[in-house]
Design an enzyme around this catalytic site. Structure first.
Site, PDB file in Angstrom:
ATOM      1  N   THR A 189       2.022 -14.039  11.086  1.00  0.00           N
ATOM      2  CA  THR A 189       2.816 -13.444  12.084  1.00  0.00           C
ATOM      3  C   THR A 189       3.355 -14.583  13.068  1.00  0.00           C
ATOM      4  O   THR A 189       4.610 -14.574  13.513  1.00  0.00           O
ATOM      5  CB  THR A 189       1.865 -12.443  13.036  1.00  0.00           C
ATOM      6  OG1 THR A 189       0.873 -13.249  13.533  1.00  0.00           O
ATOM      7  CG2 THR A 189       1.789 -11.184  12.331  1.00  0.00           C
ATOM      8  N   ASN A 230      35.500  39.380   7.006  1.00  0.00           N
ATOM      9  CA  ASN A 230      33.917  39.713   6.408  1.00  0.00           C
ATOM     10  C   ASN A 230      33.953  39.401   5.015  1.00  0.00           C
ATOM     11  O   ASN A 230      34.721  39.871   4.200  1.00  0.00           O
ATOM     12  CB  ASN A 230      33.940  41.309   6.809  1.00  0.00           C
ATOM     13  CG  ASN A 230      32.549  41.708   6.163  1.00  0.00           C
ATOM     14  OD1 ASN A 230      31.617  41.709   7.110  1.00  0.00           O
ATOM     15  ND2 ASN A 230      32.154  42.086   4.808  1.00  0.00           N
ATOM     16  N   ARG A 265      39.918  44.176 -11.331  1.00  0.00           N
ATOM     17  CA  ARG A 265      38.719  45.033 -11.990  1.00  0.00           C
ATOM     18  C   ARG A 265      39.399  45.632 -13.074  1.00  0.00           C
ATOM     19  O   ARG A 265      40.475  45.946 -13.179  1.00  0.00           O
ATOM     20  CB  ARG A 265      38.332  46.111 -11.001  1.00  0.00           C
ATOM     21  CG  ARG A 265      37.110  46.085 -10.577  1.00  0.00           C
ATOM     22  CD  ARG A 265      36.713  47.175  -9.784  1.00  0.00           C
ATOM     23  NE  ARG A 265      36.679  46.761  -8.269  1.00  0.00           N
ATOM     24  CZ  ARG A 265      36.973  47.462  -7.257  1.00  0.00           C
ATOM     25  NH1 ARG A 265      37.288  48.949  -7.580  1.00  0.00           N
ATOM     26  NH2 ARG A 265      36.862  47.414  -6.041  1.00  0.00           N
ATOM     27  N   ARG A 279       0.729  -1.132  -0.318  1.00  0.00           N
ATOM     28  CA  ARG A 279       0.092   0.136  -0.043  1.00  0.00           C
ATOM     29  C   ARG A 279       1.022   1.202   0.166  1.00  0.00           C
ATOM     30  O   ARG A 279       0.269   2.548  -0.218  1.00  0.00           O
ATOM     31  CB  ARG A 279      -1.108   0.280   1.102  1.00  0.00           C
ATOM     32  CG  ARG A 279      -2.156  -0.753   0.896  1.00  0.00           C
ATOM     33  CD  ARG A 279      -3.236  -0.832   2.193  1.00  0.00           C
ATOM     34  NE  ARG A 279      -2.793  -1.680   3.189  1.00  0.00           N
ATOM     35  CZ  ARG A 279      -3.081  -1.655   4.331  1.00  0.00           C
ATOM     36  NH1 ARG A 279      -3.761  -0.880   4.844  1.00  0.00           N
ATOM     37  NH2 ARG A 279      -2.750  -2.574   5.316  1.00  0.00           N
ATOM     38  N   GLN A 334      12.029 -15.102   6.195  1.00  0.00           N
ATOM     39  CA  GLN A 334      10.822 -15.893   6.306  1.00  0.00           C
ATOM     40  C   GLN A 334      10.336 -16.005   4.955  1.00  0.00           C
ATOM     41  O   GLN A 334      10.093 -15.007   4.131  1.00  0.00           O
ATOM     42  CB  GLN A 334       9.811 -15.206   7.106  1.00  0.00           C
ATOM     43  CG  GLN A 334       8.452 -15.861   7.262  1.00  0.00           C
ATOM     44  CD  GLN A 334       7.177 -15.027   7.582  1.00  0.00           C
ATOM     45  OE1 GLN A 334       7.376 -13.951   7.331  1.00  0.00           O
ATOM     46  NE2 GLN A 334       6.180 -15.704   7.971  1.00  0.00           N
TER      47      GLN A 334
HETATM   48  C1  UD1 Z   1      -1.860  -8.523  13.299  1.00  0.00           C
HETATM   49  C2  UD1 Z   1      -2.532  -8.896  14.288  1.00  0.00           C
HETATM   50  C3  UD1 Z   1      -3.754  -8.210  15.035  1.00  0.00           C
HETATM   51  C4  UD1 Z   1      -3.295  -7.089  15.535  1.00  0.00           C
HETATM   52  C5  UD1 Z   1      -2.611  -6.413  14.167  1.00  0.00           C
HETATM   53  C6  UD1 Z   1      -2.111  -4.990  14.932  1.00  0.00           C
HETATM   54  C7  UD1 Z   1      -2.123 -11.360  14.064  1.00  0.00           C
HETATM   55  C8  UD1 Z   1      -2.684 -12.680  13.583  1.00  0.00           C
HETATM   56  N1  UD1 Z   1      -3.067 -10.522  13.916  1.00  0.00           N
HETATM   57  O1  UD1 Z   1      -2.895  -8.499  12.183  1.00  0.00           O
HETATM   58  O2  UD1 Z   1      -4.302  -9.234  16.003  1.00  0.00           O
HETATM   59  O3  UD1 Z   1      -4.598  -6.243  15.758  1.00  0.00           O
HETATM   60  O4  UD1 Z   1      -1.546  -7.036  13.834  1.00  0.00           O
HETATM   61  O5  UD1 Z   1      -1.819  -4.341  13.713  1.00  0.00           O
HETATM   62  O6  UD1 Z   1      -1.008 -11.678  14.368  1.00  0.00           O
HETATM   63  N2  UD1 Z   1       4.270 -10.121   9.165  1.00  0.00           N
HETATM   64  C9  UD1 Z   1       5.457 -11.014   8.808  1.00  0.00           C
HETATM   65  N3  UD1 Z   1       5.295 -12.251   8.459  1.00  0.00           N
HETATM   66  C10 UD1 Z   1       4.171 -12.422   8.076  1.00  0.00           C
HETATM   67  C11 UD1 Z   1       3.058 -11.916   8.268  1.00  0.00           C
HETATM   68  C12 UD1 Z   1       3.298 -10.552   8.874  1.00  0.00           C
HETATM   69  O7  UD1 Z   1       6.798 -10.463   8.976  1.00  0.00           O
HETATM   70  O8  UD1 Z   1       4.033 -13.797   7.401  1.00  0.00           O
HETATM   71  C13 UD1 Z   1       4.778  -8.941   9.916  1.00  0.00           C
HETATM   72  C14 UD1 Z   1       4.413  -7.635   8.809  1.00  0.00           C
HETATM   73  O9  UD1 Z   1       5.601  -7.216   8.021  1.00  0.00           O
HETATM   74  C15 UD1 Z   1       3.730  -6.836   9.700  1.00  0.00           C
HETATM   75  C16 UD1 Z   1       3.351  -7.602  10.955  1.00  0.00           C
HETATM   76  O10 UD1 Z   1       4.031  -8.703  10.996  1.00  0.00           O
HETATM   77  O11 UD1 Z   1       4.948  -5.854  10.251  1.00  0.00           O
HETATM   78  C17 UD1 Z   1       1.956  -7.636  11.202  1.00  0.00           C
HETATM   79  O12 UD1 Z   1       1.633  -8.400   9.886  1.00  0.00           O
HETATM   80  P1  UD1 Z   1      -0.172  -7.968   9.453  1.00  0.00           P
HETATM   81  O13 UD1 Z   1      -0.383  -8.895   8.110  1.00  0.00           O
HETATM   82  O14 UD1 Z   1      -0.324  -6.667   9.203  1.00  0.00           O
HETATM   83  O15 UD1 Z   1      -0.941  -8.572  10.303  1.00  0.00           O
HETATM   84  P2  UD1 Z   1      -2.533  -8.106  10.803  1.00  0.00           P
HETATM   85  O16 UD1 Z   1      -3.322  -8.804   9.799  1.00  0.00           O
HETATM   86  O17 UD1 Z   1      -2.590  -6.406  10.617  1.00  0.00           O
END
Ligand code: UD1
Ligand code: MG
Length: 460
Positions: A80, A360, A423, A18, A74
């Protein structure tokens, strides 16, 4: 410092689509440094035993921006929980606490992290950082049991109406007992709405093992997640508000705080006055009693006590201004030492130069430091006077107390105490001005008559 050693795991494998950028999201700048750099610096104040940054492949620059940190890759990104699993090899043998952080939430404070670790050390195996956003849509909700203990986290997509009515949301930040973390992660399944391994599910698994879980709350402002340029601007505004408040608390006067822009590392001495519309790029150190007048831009420079800068001055990297130096309007200084009491008040470029104490520099003086290939030095001694509109063709020097006549092009060294000028001889022709005007008037009248007679013919 915290009592028990802890490791920080920063999740940053997201591509940040985004942002619509070729730059990884967490490398976008906030107050003069990448947002992950802010997070890393905040964590560093708590002296972590280790920092692991989880990224997608090919994101070494992200790890570097969080240095000193270790990278863990990863691939593919399966959620997460899976991301924290990817960090486990880097944590092998580490038994302290693990702080899980999101790389795109740069505004968290050290106090909040400290509170999480304290809660973790008071016995909770998993501590989740909660917050209450104005609009909780999309966030996981913290579900407490009858005793007020954290029972589980339910993702928005899976939540029922009653759970969605909960205002307390999961920030994603957690402090976890490192001894139980691998076992909890091993229990994660991806049979959910997103088909991902949710880190949030470790709470329910911990409770099933009779492990205590808890939460601490932080102001929503600290947990702004940056997913778009608009959110980046919101985060920047918060960062600037904090920096302005800190500058004023430390004894600087900001005439218009809202139009003063700081970098994360701006250092202001006491009794500094900053007029409106001043921009401090990274690396600026300002001494006591300095006044920075309106519309000045400063970067990578040092300014000693009592100096007056601007209005409309530009100080570029390597500008070193001594005590009581004056640098005035439309003056640019780059990689140049201006010694105590020297003045360059108008329309001047001083690059790759030294200006001795008390000299100056007249209006319109230019150090010609670049010949299209290399950069060359200009050295001006103490107590020298450089007349207006002088070009100093580097490499060149002007000795102590020398005088350069206005309008000169100085390409050879000027000895100390000498007067130098290049000059062309001036000619004055007595009475010529009136003769010139008379002729010019006659020419103009003739041209007008010719034009009107042609115009008359055209009208017939
Ligand atoms: C996550 C939380 C949610 C919380 C929200 C807050 C989970 C399942 N959900 O949701 O409860 O309210 O964050 O913002 O954890 N990332 C990785 N690898 C992955 C997936 C994500 O490194 O496979 C990193 C992303 O770069 C990011 C962070 O983890 O920095 C959060 O990932 P994102 O997909 O935004 O989680 P949300 O769905 O927002
Ligand atoms: Mg998110």
């Amino acid at each position: 410092m915290t009592d028990k050693p802890f490791a920080a795991v920063i999740l940053a494998a997201g591509l940040g689509t985004r942002m619509r950028s070729t730059l990884p999201k967490v490398l976008h700048g906030l107050a003069g440094r990448p947002m992950i750099g802010h997070l890393a610096a905040t964590v560093a104040t708590l002296a972590p035993a280790k920092v692991v940054v989880v990224t997608a492949p090919g994101m070494e620059a992200v790890v570097k921006a969080a240095s000193p940190a270790e990278g863990a890759v990863q691939q593919p990104a399966l959620g997460t929980g899976h991301a924290v699993q990817a960090a486990l090899p880097a944590l092998a043998g580490f038994t302290g606490d693990v702080l899980v952080l999101y790389g795109d939430s740069p505004l968290i404070t050290a106090e909040t992290l400290r509170a999480m670790l304290a809660k973790r050390q008071s016995g909770a195996a998993v501590v989740v950082l909660g917050f209450r956003p104005a609009d909780p849509t999309g966030y996981g909700r913290l579900v407490a049991d009858a005793a007020g203990q954290l029972d589980r986290i339910v993702e928005h997509k899976e939540a029922n109406a009653a759970e969605r009515a909960i205002g307390l949301c999961n920030s994603g930040f957690m402090a976890i007992d490192g001894a139980v973390l691998p076992g909890l992660l091993a229990r994660l399944r991806n049979d959910n709405a997103k088909g991902e391994y949710y880190l949030t599910d470790i709470v329910a698994h911990a409770r099933a093992q009779k492990l205590a879980c808890g939460y601490v709350e932080a102001p929503a402002e600290e947990l702004i997640g940056v997913n778009s340029r608009a959110e980046l601007a919101v985060a920047e505004a918060i960062a600037q508000t904090r920096l302005r408040a800190a500058a004023m608390a430390a004894g600087a006067t900001l005439l218009d705080p809202a139009s003063t822009y700081f970098s994360f590392d701006t250092q202001l001495g006491s009794d500094v006055v900053v007029e409106p519309n001043v921009f401090f790029a990274p690396g600026v150190v300002v001494g006591n009693n300095v006044r920075v007048k309106a519309f000045s831009h400063l970067e990578g420079c040092r300014i000693a006590e009592g100096a007056v800068i601007g209005p409309f001055a530009r100080l570029r990297p390597g500008a070193e201004l001594g005590r009581d130096v004056h640098v005035g309007n439309f003056v640019e200084v780059k990689n140049a030492v201006i010694e105590a009491g020297a003045k360059a008040n108008h329309l001047t470029y001083l690059g790759d130069a030294r200006v001795g104490a008390g000299s100056n520099i007249g209006a319109g003086t230019i150090t010609c430091n670049y010949d299209g290939f290399g950069k060359y030095h200009t050295d001006i001694g103490a107590g020298a006077f450089i007349g207006s509109n002088t070009a100093l063709v580097a490499p060149v020097s002007v000795g102590d107390h020398a005088i350069v006549g206005a309008g000169s092009t100085i390409a050879r060294d000027v000895p100390a105490g000498a007067v130098a000028l290049t000059r062309a001889e001036q000619q004055s022709l007595p009475g010529s001005a009136e003769r010139f005007r008379t002729k010019a008037r006659e020419r103009a009248a003739k041209a007008k008559a010719k034009a009107s007679s042609r115009g008359g013919a055209d009208n017939k």
